[in-house]
Design a protein around this motif. Structure first.
Motif, PDB file in Angstrom:
ATOM      1  N   ARG A 181     -18.805  37.351  14.820  1.00  0.00           N
ATOM      2  CA  ARG A 181     -17.499  36.181  14.096  1.00  0.00           C
ATOM      3  C   ARG A 181     -16.730  37.038  15.377  1.00  0.00           C
ATOM      4  O   ARG A 181     -16.466  38.100  16.272  1.00  0.00           O
ATOM      5  CB  ARG A 181     -16.452  36.836  13.187  1.00  0.00           C
ATOM      6  N   SER A 182     -15.351  35.713  15.655  1.00  0.00           N
ATOM      7  CA  SER A 182     -14.552  36.506  16.798  1.00  0.00           C
ATOM      8  C   SER A 182     -13.720  37.475  15.883  1.00  0.00           C
ATOM      9  O   SER A 182     -13.458  38.076  15.038  1.00  0.00           O
ATOM     10  CB  SER A 182     -13.826  35.364  16.999  1.00  0.00           C
ATOM     11  N   ARG A 183     -12.675  37.601  17.420  1.00  0.00           N
ATOM     12  CA  ARG A 183     -12.201  39.371  16.768  1.00  0.00           C
ATOM     13  C   ARG A 183     -10.794  39.328  16.004  1.00  0.00           C
ATOM     14  O   ARG A 183     -10.486  40.240  15.254  1.00  0.00           O
ATOM     15  CB  ARG A 183     -11.664  39.998  18.768  1.00  0.00           C
ATOM     16  N   LYS A 184     -10.532  37.725  16.863  1.00  0.00           N
ATOM     17  CA  LYS A 184      -9.524  37.533  15.235  1.00  0.00           C
ATOM     18  C   LYS A 184      -9.321  36.709  14.324  1.00  0.00           C
ATOM     19  O   LYS A 184      -9.034  36.662  13.116  1.00  0.00           O
ATOM     20  CB  LYS A 184      -8.905  36.331  15.954  1.00  0.00           C
ATOM     21  N   ALA A 185     -11.131  36.314  13.471  1.00  0.00           N
ATOM     22  CA  ALA A 185     -11.064  36.043  12.714  1.00  0.00           C
ATOM     23  C   ALA A 185     -10.933  36.710  11.633  1.00  0.00           C
ATOM     24  O   ALA A 185     -11.558  38.173  11.377  1.00  0.00           O
ATOM     25  CB  ALA A 185     -13.189  35.552  12.289  1.00  0.00           C
TER      26      ALA A 185
ATOM     27  N   CYS B 171     -24.576  43.613  15.784  1.00  0.00           N
ATOM     28  CA  CYS B 171     -24.482  44.072  17.562  1.00  0.00           C
ATOM     29  C   CYS B 171     -25.555  45.349  17.876  1.00  0.00           C
ATOM     30  O   CYS B 171     -25.912  44.787  18.818  1.00  0.00           O
ATOM     31  CB  CYS B 171     -23.264  44.879  17.653  1.00  0.00           C
TER      32      CYS B 171
END
Length: 286
Positions: free
Chosen positions: A252-256, A269
């Motif tokens: 997911r994106s870091r802002k999600a 990862c």
């Protein structure tokens, strides 16, 4: 009595969920990443001291003889100024018992710190990994090299790696046998059949364990990995994967917000199994 005991099959794996396999579980090679930091520096310092102790002690002299020598022919064990005879083996047993309880104490106090900082298998494996890095490059370069067809460049890199591995293995075996046969006699004279056999045996064992088997030794062969769980208590430091917090995994994106996406904290990862650390060993043995 002809009645059979009723049996019921219990599914331990959800068939609807795909099984995630790490490189170690799938049988593929583990290409480790390079990393740095305070604990890495401590590990390197500890490795350097252990190597100096192992390779240096065998060359020390004491009153005209080798300082540390287990002379099997004369049945004498020399440790600097002290000489032990077969009837003194009770003292060796006491030393081994003290060392074992010391290892138990360290395990209860600090978890698997032995595996990460002092185990010979770890120390030699990291040395072989360092050779792998300087000859074949870092993780991504080694992955590309594995996938690339054979060429003169690939053959040269592989030959350099295995030559250095064999040199380290030979030096390790000579130093080990040098604690039982005077190291100067072993190197300057013609070694006997038994000396030659043990040099070849320990050299091959080092080459195979540190070069190829690596974590498999910890997973299947190490006795410490089998009984260390009995030495844990509630206060023992344990580095492990928190399934409740991490699952379900997913990128997911870091802002999600993970909860909004129905995901756990793990971003999948695989760094935990590609960085050569005590955590990887714990995850492999879990």
């Amino acid at each position: 009595m002809t009645d059979r005991i009723p049996a019921r099959i219990i599914e331990t794996v959800d068939p609807s969920q795909p099984i995630r396999l790490t490189p170690a579980q799938s049988g593929g090679p583990i290409h480790t990443r390079s990393f740095s930091g305070r604990f890495r520096n401590l590990r390197l310092l500890g490795d350097a001291l252990l190597m100096l102790l192992y390779f240096g002690t065998v060359w020390l002299n004491w009153n005209g003889r080798q300082a540390v020598l287990w002379d099997l022919d004369r049945q004498q064990f020399h440790i600097f100024g002290a000489t032990f005879w077969p009837q003194d083996f009770i003292l060796l047993s006491a030393i081994l018992i003290i060392a074992a309880f010391g290892l138990f104490f360290i395990t209860v106090l600090a978890g698997r710190i032995w595996c990460g900082y002092a185990c010979p298998q770890s120390t030699w494996t990291w040395m072989f990994m360092w050779v792998e890095k300087i000859t074949e490059g870092d993780r991504l370069q080694r992955i590309k090299l594995d996938a690339a067809p054979w060429s003169a460049a690939k053959l040269l890199r592989r030959a350099a790696k295995h030559t250095l591995w064999l040199a380290i293995s030979l030096a390790t075996a000579l130093a080990f046998v040098g604690y039982f046969t005077p190291i100067k006699d072993l190197l300057t004279g013609l070694p006997g059949p038994w000396e030659s056999f043990w040099v070849a045996f320990y050299g091959f064992a080092t080459y195979g364990n540190a070069g190829f088997m690596r974590e498999q030794v910890c997973k299947y062969m190490c006795p410490y990995a089998r009984f260390q769980s009995a030495m844990f208590d509630r206060d023992t430091l344990v580095v492990s994967y928190d399934e409740t917090r991490g699952e379900p995994r997913g990128a997911r994106s870091r802002k999600a917000e993970p909860k909004a996406l129905g995901l756990g904290a793990c971003v999948d990862c695989t760094l935990c199994v590609t960085v050569p650390s005590p955590l990887k060993k714990i995850l492999l043995l879990a």
